[in-house]
Structures are given as structure tokens and as C-alpha cells.
Design a protein around this motif. Structure first.
Motif: not given
Length: 175
Positions: A21-24, A34-35, A111-119, A121-127
Motif C-alpha cells: 500500500i502507498v502512504n501519502a 489522514g491516511v 504484483r499488487s499495489i494500492a494508492f490513496p488519493a495522494i495530496s 486531502g489537507v494538501y489541497g490538490f484539486p481532485a
């Protein structure tokens, strides 16, 4: 029937049984909100001890640690950019986050990886912009690396899940 190699999943990333899993994270890698906070809590105190030895991580780069108490074997930590209205190369830095995580994944036979929506949340990047970058970088990696079998784009809430899903379907080719 072909199984999608890139898909959207809504829920708690810490519960997923994937290779990584990826940690933002923030630049200290020592936990936060957050995550990042959720991953640190779920992985246990061993994660904090391990991250102390890494001496941080600059924005756009990534580091890897064991998953400790998580169902995933690995945690890949990346530091996304704080949104400043596209004035500080944020899009390129966010793309670099995905590329750095995927490079570490490939180096460690993930072989398998999961990403959160990096930046997003509180970092405010437009979704919507972040979703386009995430989908583009993940599709590019899947096209180049057959050993990478599954990427999940994880949304904590229904709004982000809808944005990721719409973005995924907006791309013409399928992975």
C-alpha cells in the motif's frame, strides 16, 4: 472475460491484502493525519521506529518499509506536493510520486499495489487533476511492466471514488 488491472476501490486502505500500500506521508515520515495517521496506527509502533531510520523523504520521492501489522507486505511512503495554485510545479511533483512508488514496487517484485488519493486531502490538490495524473501514471506503468498485475486507486469516500472512476473511464484504452 478480462480482469481490469487498474481499478477503483472505496474503503480503508489499511485493510487491503495487496503486496504494497502507498502512504501519502509528510516529509518526516513520522506519521500525521489522514491516511498517514491511519497507516501508522494500523501498522503499529514498529513502523514509526523503522521510519525514524529513513531520515525523511523529499516531495516527489518514495521510500519502502515492511507492512508490519498490516495485511500488506510493504508500505511505500511518498510525499505529495502541497497545492499552491499550480505555481510550484505541483503536477510534475505528483506524477513523480506515482513514478517513484511504482519504481520501488517493481524493484521489490510487488504484483499488487494500492494508492490513496495522494495530496488530495489537507494538501489541497484539486481532485480531478490529481485523478488524471494517477490514472495516467498507473496506466503507463502497467503497459511497461507485465509483472505488475493489479493497481487499486483507493478512495476513502464516495466523492473521490466517483472522481477516480470517471477519470478511469475517460481514458480510451483499457488496462
Amino acid at each position: 472475460m478480462q480482469v481490469a488491472r487498474l481499478s477503483v476501490w472505496q474503503g480503508d486502505i489499511t485493510t487491503l491484502s495487496v503486496d504494497a500500500i502507498v502512504n501519502a506521508a509528510n516529509e518526516s515520515l513520522l506519521g500525521g493525519g489522514g491516511v498517514d495517521g491511519a497507516i501508522h496506527r494500523a501498522a503499529g509502533p514498529e513502523l514509526l521506529a523503522c521510519c525514524r531510520d529513513l531520515n525523511g523523504c523529499p516531495t516527489g520521492e518514495a521510500r519502502i518499509t515492511p507492512g508490519f501489522r498490516l495485511p500488506s507486505r510493504w508500505i511505500i511512503h511518498t510525499v505529495g506536493p502541497v497545492w499552491h495554485g499550480a505555481l510550484r510545479n505541483e503536477s510534475a511533483l505528483l506524477a513523480a510520486c506515482y513514478r517513484a512508488c511504482l519504481a520501488l514496487a517493481i524493484q521489490n517484485n510487488v504484483r499488487s499495489i494500492a494508492f490513496p488519493a495522494i495530496s488530495c486531502g489537507v494538501y489541497g490538490f484539486p481532485a480531478e487533476s490529481a485523478a488524471r495524473i494517477a490514472v495516467a501514471e498507473c496506466k503507463a506503468a502497467l503497459a511497461l511492466h507485465a509483472g505488475l498485475e493489479k493497481i487499486l486507486l483507493v478512495a476513502f469516500d464516495a466523492k473521490m471514488a466517483a472522481i477516480l472512476t470517471a477519470t478511469l473511464f475517460a481514458f480510451d484504452d483499457t488496462v
